[in-house]
Structures are given as C-alpha cells and as structure tokens.
Design a protein around this motif. Structure first.
Motif, PDB file in Angstrom:
ATOM      1  N   TYR A 131       0.882  -1.234   0.013  1.00 41.01           N
ATOM      2  CA  TYR A 131       0.173  -0.023   0.067  1.00 41.01           C
ATOM      3  C   TYR A 131       0.796   1.145  -0.021  1.00 41.01           C
ATOM      4  O   TYR A 131       0.671   2.219  -0.691  1.00 41.01           O
ATOM      5  CB  TYR A 131      -0.929  -0.128   1.148  1.00 41.01           C
ATOM      6  CG  TYR A 131      -1.840   1.205   1.391  1.00 41.01           C
ATOM      7  CD1 TYR A 131      -2.700   1.537   0.554  1.00 41.01           C
ATOM      8  CD2 TYR A 131      -1.395   2.097   2.788  1.00 41.01           C
ATOM      9  CE1 TYR A 131      -3.438   2.672   1.003  1.00 41.01           C
ATOM     10  CE2 TYR A 131      -2.056   3.260   2.870  1.00 41.01           C
ATOM     11  CZ  TYR A 131      -3.063   3.351   2.072  1.00 41.01           C
ATOM     12  OH  TYR A 131      -3.861   4.855   2.214  1.00 41.01           O
ATOM     13  N   HIS A 175      -0.278  -1.823  -8.186  1.00 38.67           N
ATOM     14  CA  HIS A 175      -0.865  -0.208  -8.138  1.00 38.67           C
ATOM     15  C   HIS A 175      -2.306  -0.624  -7.412  1.00 38.67           C
ATOM     16  O   HIS A 175      -2.779  -1.390  -7.631  1.00 38.67           O
ATOM     17  CB  HIS A 175      -1.303   0.170  -9.798  1.00 38.67           C
ATOM     18  CG  HIS A 175       0.122   0.371 -10.321  1.00 38.67           C
ATOM     19  ND1 HIS A 175       0.087   0.375 -11.712  1.00 38.67           N
ATOM     20  CD2 HIS A 175       1.439   0.666 -10.121  1.00 38.67           C
ATOM     21  CE1 HIS A 175       1.199   1.018 -12.124  1.00 38.67           C
ATOM     22  NE2 HIS A 175       2.062   0.830 -10.996  1.00 38.67           N
ATOM     23  N   LEU A 176      -2.830   0.509  -6.601  1.00 34.34           N
ATOM     24  CA  LEU A 176      -3.797   0.743  -5.962  1.00 34.34           C
ATOM     25  C   LEU A 176      -5.037   0.849  -7.012  1.00 34.34           C
ATOM     26  O   LEU A 176      -4.920   1.550  -7.925  1.00 34.34           O
ATOM     27  CB  LEU A 176      -3.865   1.703  -5.228  1.00 34.34           C
ATOM     28  CG  LEU A 176      -3.134   1.664  -3.844  1.00 34.34           C
ATOM     29  CD1 LEU A 176      -3.027   3.073  -3.029  1.00 34.34           C
ATOM     30  CD2 LEU A 176      -3.597   0.436  -2.929  1.00 34.34           C
ATOM     31  N   VAL A 177      -6.273   0.076  -6.823  1.00 33.56           N
ATOM     32  CA  VAL A 177      -7.245   0.402  -7.543  1.00 33.56           C
ATOM     33  C   VAL A 177      -7.967   1.855  -7.028  1.00 33.56           C
ATOM     34  O   VAL A 177      -8.346   1.697  -5.838  1.00 33.56           O
ATOM     35  CB  VAL A 177      -8.207  -0.823  -7.510  1.00 33.56           C
ATOM     36  CG1 VAL A 177      -9.583  -0.417  -7.974  1.00 33.56           C
ATOM     37  CG2 VAL A 177      -7.815  -2.122  -7.858  1.00 33.56           C
ATOM     38  N   PRO A 178      -8.179   2.589  -7.760  1.00 35.65           N
ATOM     39  CA  PRO A 178      -8.330   3.976  -7.285  1.00 35.65           C
ATOM     40  C   PRO A 178      -9.679   4.424  -6.755  1.00 35.65           C
ATOM     41  O   PRO A 178      -9.620   5.103  -5.633  1.00 35.65           O
ATOM     42  CB  PRO A 178      -8.385   4.770  -8.702  1.00 35.65           C
ATOM     43  CG  PRO A 178      -7.454   3.991  -9.592  1.00 35.65           C
ATOM     44  CD  PRO A 178      -7.821   2.698  -9.374  1.00 35.65           C
ATOM     45  N   GLU A 179     -10.591   3.412  -7.229  1.00 33.48           N
ATOM     46  CA  GLU A 179     -11.892   3.606  -6.489  1.00 33.48           C
ATOM     47  C   GLU A 179     -12.057   2.889  -5.257  1.00 33.48           C
ATOM     48  O   GLU A 179     -13.430   3.177  -4.728  1.00 33.48           O
ATOM     49  CB  GLU A 179     -13.187   3.298  -7.515  1.00 33.48           C
ATOM     50  CG  GLU A 179     -12.977   1.791  -8.083  1.00 33.48           C
ATOM     51  CD  GLU A 179     -12.210   1.738  -9.172  1.00 33.48           C
ATOM     52  OE1 GLU A 179     -12.511   0.496 -10.138  1.00 33.48           O
ATOM     53  OE2 GLU A 179     -11.351   2.494  -9.492  1.00 33.48           O
ATOM     54  N   HIS A 180     -11.352   2.045  -4.847  1.00 38.79           N
ATOM     55  CA  HIS A 180     -11.490   1.264  -3.620  1.00 38.79           C
ATOM     56  C   HIS A 180     -10.901   2.347  -2.519  1.00 38.79           C
ATOM     57  O   HIS A 180      -9.596   2.502  -2.370  1.00 38.79           O
ATOM     58  CB  HIS A 180     -10.891  -0.009  -3.710  1.00 38.79           C
ATOM     59  CG  HIS A 180     -11.002  -0.836  -2.349  1.00 38.79           C
ATOM     60  ND1 HIS A 180     -12.130  -1.275  -2.108  1.00 38.79           N
ATOM     61  CD2 HIS A 180      -9.950  -1.176  -1.643  1.00 38.79           C
ATOM     62  CE1 HIS A 180     -12.001  -2.041  -0.854  1.00 38.79           C
ATOM     63  NE2 HIS A 180     -10.781  -1.925  -0.698  1.00 38.79           N
ATOM     64  N   GLN A 181     -11.487   2.351  -1.495  1.00 41.15           N
ATOM     65  CA  GLN A 181     -10.861   3.369  -0.389  1.00 41.15           C
ATOM     66  C   GLN A 181     -10.296   2.280   0.747  1.00 41.15           C
ATOM     67  O   GLN A 181     -11.131   1.293   0.816  1.00 41.15           O
ATOM     68  CB  GLN A 181     -12.085   3.963   0.590  1.00 41.15           C
ATOM     69  CG  GLN A 181     -11.614   4.811   1.581  1.00 41.15           C
ATOM     70  CD  GLN A 181     -12.661   5.817   2.225  1.00 41.15           C
ATOM     71  OE1 GLN A 181     -13.861   5.543   2.243  1.00 41.15           O
ATOM     72  NE2 GLN A 181     -12.406   6.858   2.921  1.00 41.15           N
ATOM     73  N   TRP A 204      -7.135  -3.730  -2.592  1.00 41.84           N
ATOM     74  CA  TRP A 204      -7.346  -4.152  -3.993  1.00 41.84           C
ATOM     75  C   TRP A 204      -6.471  -3.309  -4.841  1.00 41.84           C
ATOM     76  O   TRP A 204      -6.082  -2.225  -4.858  1.00 41.84           O
ATOM     77  CB  TRP A 204      -8.794  -3.396  -4.480  1.00 41.84           C
ATOM     78  CG  TRP A 204     -10.053  -4.034  -3.728  1.00 41.84           C
ATOM     79  CD1 TRP A 204     -10.136  -5.012  -2.721  1.00 41.84           C
ATOM     80  CD2 TRP A 204     -11.381  -4.229  -4.205  1.00 41.84           C
ATOM     81  NE1 TRP A 204     -11.424  -5.201  -2.338  1.00 41.84           N
ATOM     82  CE2 TRP A 204     -12.157  -4.869  -3.315  1.00 41.84           C
ATOM     83  CE3 TRP A 204     -11.931  -3.395  -5.258  1.00 41.84           C
ATOM     84  CZ2 TRP A 204     -13.517  -4.850  -3.599  1.00 41.84           C
ATOM     85  CZ3 TRP A 204     -13.436  -3.356  -5.317  1.00 41.84           C
ATOM     86  CH2 TRP A 204     -14.210  -4.561  -4.570  1.00 41.84           C
ATOM     87  N   MET A 205      -5.726  -4.453  -5.408  1.00 41.05           N
ATOM     88  CA  MET A 205      -4.411  -3.978  -6.151  1.00 41.05           C
ATOM     89  C   MET A 205      -4.389  -4.608  -7.643  1.00 41.05           C
ATOM     90  O   MET A 205      -4.959  -5.853  -7.737  1.00 41.05           O
ATOM     91  CB  MET A 205      -3.075  -3.999  -5.493  1.00 41.05           C
ATOM     92  CG  MET A 205      -3.167  -3.491  -3.924  1.00 41.05           C
ATOM     93  SD  MET A 205      -1.642  -3.349  -3.227  1.00 41.05           S
ATOM     94  CE  MET A 205      -0.858  -1.944  -3.952  1.00 41.05           C
ATOM     95  N   THR A 206      -3.723  -3.955  -8.456  1.00 41.35           N
ATOM     96  CA  THR A 206      -3.554  -4.539  -9.831  1.00 41.35           C
ATOM     97  C   THR A 206      -1.949  -4.887 -10.125  1.00 41.35           C
ATOM     98  O   THR A 206      -1.070  -4.204  -9.358  1.00 41.35           O
ATOM     99  CB  THR A 206      -3.953  -3.686 -11.043  1.00 41.35           C
ATOM    100  OG1 THR A 206      -3.395  -2.363 -10.857  1.00 41.35           O
ATOM    101  CG2 THR A 206      -5.375  -3.549 -10.988  1.00 41.35           C
ATOM    102  N   HIS A 265       1.477  -5.728 -11.967  1.00 43.53           N
ATOM    103  CA  HIS A 265       1.929  -5.142 -13.470  1.00 43.53           C
ATOM    104  C   HIS A 265       3.305  -5.871 -13.419  1.00 43.53           C
ATOM    105  O   HIS A 265       4.082  -5.578 -12.418  1.00 43.53           O
ATOM    106  CB  HIS A 265       1.885  -3.795 -13.738  1.00 43.53           C
ATOM    107  CG  HIS A 265       0.539  -3.128 -13.259  1.00 43.53           C
ATOM    108  ND1 HIS A 265      -0.128  -3.093 -14.475  1.00 43.53           N
ATOM    109  CD2 HIS A 265       0.027  -2.809 -12.291  1.00 43.53           C
ATOM    110  CE1 HIS A 265      -1.244  -2.159 -14.090  1.00 43.53           C
ATOM    111  NE2 HIS A 265      -1.405  -2.137 -12.500  1.00 43.53           N
TER     112      HIS A 265
END
Length: 207
Positions: free
Chosen positions: A32, A178-184, A200-202, A204
């Motif tokens: 994170y 990378h963090l999923v932007p819409e997940h707080q 939540w992350m993607t 790469h």
C-alpha cells in the motif's frame, strides 16, 4: 535442554497462529505504501535489480538489500500488525503521577508510540531513511516496538523479518502493484491492524 513433544507442538502452533496473519497484513501495508510512493518503489526495484540480477533472493542476499529492509521497517512503524501491547504489573508502581496497582493490566499502543512527535519528526510521513544505521542509533529504545520489547518480546521476530524481507524481494523484483483508485483503504483494528475492506491492487510486470 531439549523441548518435549508437547512444547515443540505448542511452539509450532504459536508460530503459525500468531505469525501468518500478522506477516500478511504487514506486507499488505508495505505494498500500500509503495504504491503511494513510486519514487521509493523505484529505489527498491533498483536495489533488487543490482543485487539479484533477476535471480530469486536467498537468505544470504538479505544483508545486501538494506533499502528494502528499511522500507519494511518503516511500514511496520506506520502500520504495526499489533497495535496494543498489554502487560500485567507484578507489583504496585507509579508512572508520571499515576498509581498502578499490583496485577493491573497496562496497555501500551505501538500505533500511537510509532507516530508520536516526541520520538519521530514528521511522524505521518513514509520515510524509510529513518532506519539507516546512523538514524537507528538515535532512536529511543522503546520508540519502535512492532514486536514488543523486553524479555517477552515476540519470539518470532527474527523469523518474521526474514520471511517478509524475502517475500518483498521476491515479488518486487518481478512485479509492481498499483492501488485500484475507486477502492478506499481504511485501517481497521480486529486482532491485527488490517485494511477494513481488503486491499485491492492490480499487478503489473516490472519493466
């Protein structure tokens, strides 16, 4: 003196029960923080590329990966898996004018101590350089206690740090998360300090 079969079993259960969740959450918070600080993540990738050259890390590589260890230490400062440390008073005492009765349970918060401005400059900032050897010698002995302190310090400290350092090095040399932007992401305290609704992350491939 060797351990009995029962003691050995109990120690193994302690390592598994107390070590799996805490280490997993500590690594989650590390990802994170790295996702929020790409310049620090780049330094981790550069160190891993230089030292490992694409091969999997081993135990013998860890002393040669000091920056990734500092990142882990700083993540444990900001988000210690254990946020409170209870201790029972063996005898009456007094601390700063407060009477402590015998057998009272005194609770220390690692989370509060690790972010206390008396011990840390810019305590809310993610700064792995706090843990250079030079800086570490200036710390108060009990300013950084993710594994507790004293004779009842966590028995799994060395194992956990080795395990987490190896996992961090293994994944970070191959992937960037990378963090999923819409997940707080909201810290929540249960048995350990965890992201309330998960992290939540993607994933790469590291270029």
């Amino acid at each position: 003196e060797g351990m009995s079969d029962r003691q050995l079993r109990d120690e193994v259960i302690t390592f598994i029960g107390a070590g799996a969740e805490t280490s997993a959450h500590a690594l989650s918070w590390t990802w994170y923080l790295l996702a929020q600080h790409p310049e620090i993540a780049c330094r981790v990738h550069a160190e891993l590329d230089t030292v490992l050259g694409g091969r999997p890390p081993t135990l013998h590589d860890l002393p040669h990966l000091p920056y990734s260890r500092m990142v882990l230490d700083e993540a444990l400062r900001l988000y210690p898996p254990s946020v409170v440390l209870p201790r029972q008073a063996n005898a009456p005492d007094e601390i700063s004018g407060y009477a402590i009765p015998q057998d009272a349970v005194v609770v220390i918060s690692q989370y509060v101590t690790h972010r206390h401005p008396d011990f840390w400059s810019e305590p809310e900032q993610f700064q792995p350089e706090r843990f250079t050897p030079e800086q570490a010698t200036r710390q108060h002995r009990c300013a950084y206690i993710p594994f507790g302190e004293g004779p009842r310090m966590c028995i799994g400290q060395s194992f956990a740090l080795m395990e987490m350092h190896l996992v961090l090095a293994t994944i970070a040399q191959v992937y960037t998360l990378h963090l999923v932007p819409e997940h707080q992401v909201v810290p929540a305290v249960a048995v350990t300090l965890r992201p309330r609704d998960g992290l939540w992350m993607t994933v790469h491939a590291h270029q």
